[in-house]
Scaffold this motif. Sequence first.
Motif, PDB file in Angstrom:
ATOM      1  N   VAL A  53      44.091  32.310  20.352  1.00  0.00           N
ATOM      2  CA  VAL A  53      44.175  32.344  21.805  1.00  0.00           C
ATOM      3  C   VAL A  53      45.376  33.184  22.222  1.00  0.00           C
ATOM      4  N   ILE A  54      45.124  34.213  23.032  1.00  0.00           N
ATOM      5  CA  ILE A  54      46.177  35.132  23.464  1.00  0.00           C
ATOM      6  C   ILE A  54      46.424  34.910  24.949  1.00  0.00           C
ATOM      7  N   PRO A  55      47.528  34.242  25.309  1.00  0.00           N
ATOM      8  CA  PRO A  55      47.815  34.010  26.728  1.00  0.00           C
ATOM      9  C   PRO A  55      48.359  35.270  27.381  1.00  0.00           C
ATOM     10  N   THR A  56      47.959  35.530  28.603  1.00  0.00           N
ATOM     11  CA  THR A  56      48.459  36.702  29.331  1.00  0.00           C
ATOM     12  C   THR A  56      48.907  36.269  30.717  1.00  0.00           C
ATOM     13  N   GLU A  57      49.891  36.993  31.255  1.00  0.00           N
ATOM     14  CA  GLU A  57      50.468  36.624  32.543  1.00  0.00           C
ATOM     15  C   GLU A  57      49.912  37.432  33.700  1.00  0.00           C
ATOM     16  N   THR A  58      49.282  38.566  33.424  1.00  0.00           N
ATOM     17  CA  THR A  58      48.707  39.404  34.477  1.00  0.00           C
ATOM     18  C   THR A  58      47.326  39.875  34.049  1.00  0.00           C
ATOM     19  N   LEU A  59      46.541  40.298  35.024  1.00  0.00           N
ATOM     20  CA  LEU A  59      45.229  40.865  34.704  1.00  0.00           C
ATOM     21  C   LEU A  59      45.369  42.127  33.867  1.00  0.00           C
ATOM     22  N   GLU A  60      46.413  42.906  34.144  1.00  0.00           N
ATOM     23  CA  GLU A  60      46.637  44.123  33.368  1.00  0.00           C
ATOM     24  C   GLU A  60      46.869  43.789  31.897  1.00  0.00           C
ATOM     25  N   GLN A  61      47.641  42.729  31.647  1.00  0.00           N
ATOM     26  CA  GLN A  61      47.878  42.309  30.265  1.00  0.00           C
ATOM     27  C   GLN A  61      46.588  41.810  29.620  1.00  0.00           C
ATOM     28  N   LEU A  62      45.792  41.062  30.387  1.00  0.00           N
ATOM     29  CA  LEU A  62      44.517  40.560  29.857  1.00  0.00           C
ATOM     30  C   LEU A  62      43.644  41.720  29.393  1.00  0.00           C
ATOM     31  N   VAL A  63      43.476  42.703  30.268  1.00  0.00           N
ATOM     32  CA  VAL A  63      42.623  43.854  29.955  1.00  0.00           C
ATOM     33  C   VAL A  63      43.154  44.596  28.734  1.00  0.00           C
ATOM     34  N   ALA A  64      44.467  44.739  28.654  1.00  0.00           N
ATOM     35  CA  ALA A  64      45.069  45.481  27.543  1.00  0.00           C
ATOM     36  C   ALA A  64      44.885  44.781  26.207  1.00  0.00           C
ATOM     37  N   GLN A  65      44.707  43.473  26.226  1.00  0.00           N
ATOM     38  CA  GLN A  65      44.598  42.711  24.977  1.00  0.00           C
ATOM     39  C   GLN A  65      43.187  42.659  24.417  1.00  0.00           C
ATOM     40  N   ALA A  84      36.210  38.080  44.830  1.00  0.00           N
ATOM     41  CA  ALA A  84      37.619  38.479  44.825  1.00  0.00           C
ATOM     42  C   ALA A  84      38.065  38.900  43.426  1.00  0.00           C
ATOM     43  N   GLN A  85      37.569  38.190  42.403  1.00  0.00           N
ATOM     44  CA  GLN A  85      37.960  38.525  41.039  1.00  0.00           C
ATOM     45  C   GLN A  85      37.345  39.854  40.597  1.00  0.00           C
ATOM     46  N   LEU A  86      36.107  40.068  40.990  1.00  0.00           N
ATOM     47  CA  LEU A  86      35.476  41.353  40.673  1.00  0.00           C
ATOM     48  C   LEU A  86      36.227  42.499  41.338  1.00  0.00           C
ATOM     49  N   GLU A  87      36.662  42.292  42.563  1.00  0.00           N
ATOM     50  CA  GLU A  87      37.401  43.323  43.290  1.00  0.00           C
ATOM     51  C   GLU A  87      38.720  43.624  42.579  1.00  0.00           C
ATOM     52  N   ALA A  88      39.384  42.557  42.108  1.00  0.00           N
ATOM     53  CA  ALA A  88      40.665  42.743  41.425  1.00  0.00           C
ATOM     54  C   ALA A  88      40.518  43.486  40.107  1.00  0.00           C
ATOM     55  N   LEU A  89      39.358  43.366  39.479  1.00  0.00           N
ATOM     56  CA  LEU A  89      39.131  44.008  38.182  1.00  0.00           C
ATOM     57  C   LEU A  89      38.682  45.464  38.303  1.00  0.00           C
ATOM     58  N   LYS A  90      38.230  45.855  39.468  1.00  0.00           N
ATOM     59  CA  LYS A  90      37.674  47.200  39.638  1.00  0.00           C
ATOM     60  C   LYS A  90      38.603  48.314  39.157  1.00  0.00           C
ATOM     61  N   PRO A  91      39.877  48.309  39.532  1.00  0.00           N
ATOM     62  CA  PRO A  91      40.735  49.427  39.100  1.00  0.00           C
ATOM     63  C   PRO A  91      41.201  49.325  37.655  1.00  0.00           C
ATOM     64  N   LEU A  92      40.877  48.226  36.990  1.00  0.00           N
ATOM     65  CA  LEU A  92      41.414  47.983  35.648  1.00  0.00           C
ATOM     66  C   LEU A  92      40.415  48.232  34.527  1.00  0.00           C
ATOM     67  N   LEU A  93      39.129  48.229  34.842  1.00  0.00           N
ATOM     68  CA  LEU A  93      38.107  48.293  33.803  1.00  0.00           C
ATOM     69  C   LEU A  93      37.414  49.641  33.765  1.00  0.00           C
ATOM     70  N   ASP A  94      36.873  49.962  32.603  1.00  0.00           N
ATOM     71  CA  ASP A  94      36.109  51.195  32.414  1.00  0.00           C
ATOM     72  C   ASP A  94      34.629  50.952  32.680  1.00  0.00           C
ATOM     73  N   ALA A  95      33.883  52.027  32.768  1.00  0.00           N
ATOM     74  CA  ALA A  95      32.471  51.934  33.131  1.00  0.00           C
ATOM     75  C   ALA A  95      31.650  51.140  32.130  1.00  0.00           C
ATOM     76  N   ASP A  96      32.040  51.154  30.848  1.00  0.00           N
ATOM     77  CA  ASP A  96      31.255  50.438  29.847  1.00  0.00           C
ATOM     78  C   ASP A  96      31.823  49.047  29.543  1.00  0.00           C
ATOM     79  N   ASP A  97      32.826  48.600  30.292  1.00  0.00           N
ATOM     80  CA  ASP A  97      33.308  47.227  30.151  1.00  0.00           C
ATOM     81  C   ASP A  97      32.316  46.276  30.829  1.00  0.00           C
ATOM     82  N   LEU A  98      32.347  45.023  30.412  1.00  0.00           N
ATOM     83  CA  LEU A  98      31.350  44.048  30.860  1.00  0.00           C
ATOM     84  C   LEU A  98      32.032  42.804  31.408  1.00  0.00           C
ATOM     85  N   VAL A  99      31.655  42.425  32.634  1.00  0.00           N
ATOM     86  CA  VAL A  99      32.140  41.180  33.231  1.00  0.00           C
ATOM     87  C   VAL A  99      30.975  40.195  33.305  1.00  0.00           C
TER      88      VAL A  99
END
Length: 467
Positions: A53-65, A84-99
């Motif tokens: 289990v890898i804990p992260t403090e920000t969405l950016e850290q989550l995506v990077a891990q 709201a969560q989908l909106e927050a992830l929009k600038p962080l994820l690539d086109a082939d990432d999956l939510v």
Amino acid sequence: MAQAEIGLIGLGTMGAALALNIAEKGFPIAVWNRTAAVTQKFHDTAGDLASRVIPTETLEQLVAQITPPRAIILMVPAGEAVDAQLEALKPLLDADDLVIDAGNADFHDTNRRDAAELPFRFLGMGVSGGEEGARHGPAIMGGGDAADWDRVSHIMNAIAAKAEDGEPCAARMGDAGAGHFVKMVHNGIEYADMQMIAEVYGLMRDGDGMDAGAISDVFSRWNEGVLSSYLIEISAKVTAAADPHTGKAMPDVILDRAGQKGTGRWTAIEAQHLAAPIPVIEAAVMARNVSARLDERHAGQDRFGAAPQPCNIDPALLEQALIAGKIFCYAQGFTMISAASERFGWTLDLPEIAKVWRAGCIIRSSMLNDMAEALAEDPNRNLIMAPFFADLIEKGAPALREVVSKAIAAGHAMPALAQGLMWFDMMRTARGTANMIQAQRDFFGAHGFERLDDVENSHGPWAMNAG
């Protein structure tokens, strides 16, 4: 450097349990919760699983891990929180990432999100089984593109409950909101199954004067037969339990006001849009709504007197009645799924759905093995017409009729079981009474009607005298 195979957002009861399940099955998982202290506490209490289990403090850290192409499970409350969560992830994820939205979403919302041209891939996924299921093996109903499901199916199959034959209770149901739709119907059936069990419990308690311990013994016996299921099993445990504060039987200290999260109501509403009759589920939703009107019910008893009177119905008769009611409920649910399959073009696989429900979920039942076989033989045939279930109905329907008749005569409320019986009587009546309704509609609105013979005119003689 990315270390996790998958990520998860939302460490509430269900999210935390699912994350531990994933880690236990050998998949490193990165987790994030909007409250950082919750994330850290989750990791600190994960025990032997903490290394995965890898804990992260920000969405950016989550995506990077997470190893690309990334997969992230959302376990946040349905509705605006998901958007709201989908909106927050929009600038962080690539086109082939999956939510993957694994919450109790309204399937219409899932359809909308699927069609919204998000800048990443999207799956809707129904997860059933409560906290225990999420932790040790839920039933999983996926909805979205087949290629997206295939990317994560190895994880879903690993964490899902396993049927007696070892088959994982996880499958892609169809496109877009299909998974959340099937989960919604599952919850509607859950409402109805629980209501029917409550009704026979009430007959044993108020009609037969049985104490909770004796009722527990009856449920335990039933769980060894055709009615073997999770809900009957826990009903036996609930009625056997003692309140640690008073020593009384646990059910005897619980207020008779049932809560709900809305999925049963969604099922009833959608059934009307689909013109799919599900009266047992609708009655169960109604019963929960009436249970909430506690003050009105007390006023009703003060004005009209207590309703339930002794009726002394043999538990063996109740068992047969409940078997018939359960079959009627599931038959209605599968008919509704068929209607949705046609309406939305999903090609929902009814035998596969029955198989997914065999373990892990709240409505798991030994009957579902036989339902899967019957639906595989002829998915277009109403379940009540399958030989195995028709034989059970021939034995159970007379018992149901006797139980409902005696119960109603004694003033016991039997909404779900009675509606099941009424539906069955309509389904076995070749010529009913809707001809009168058609005549009335033609009289006041000139709507026309179909005839039994070859005469072409579709209006009655009253039309000639109108005006």
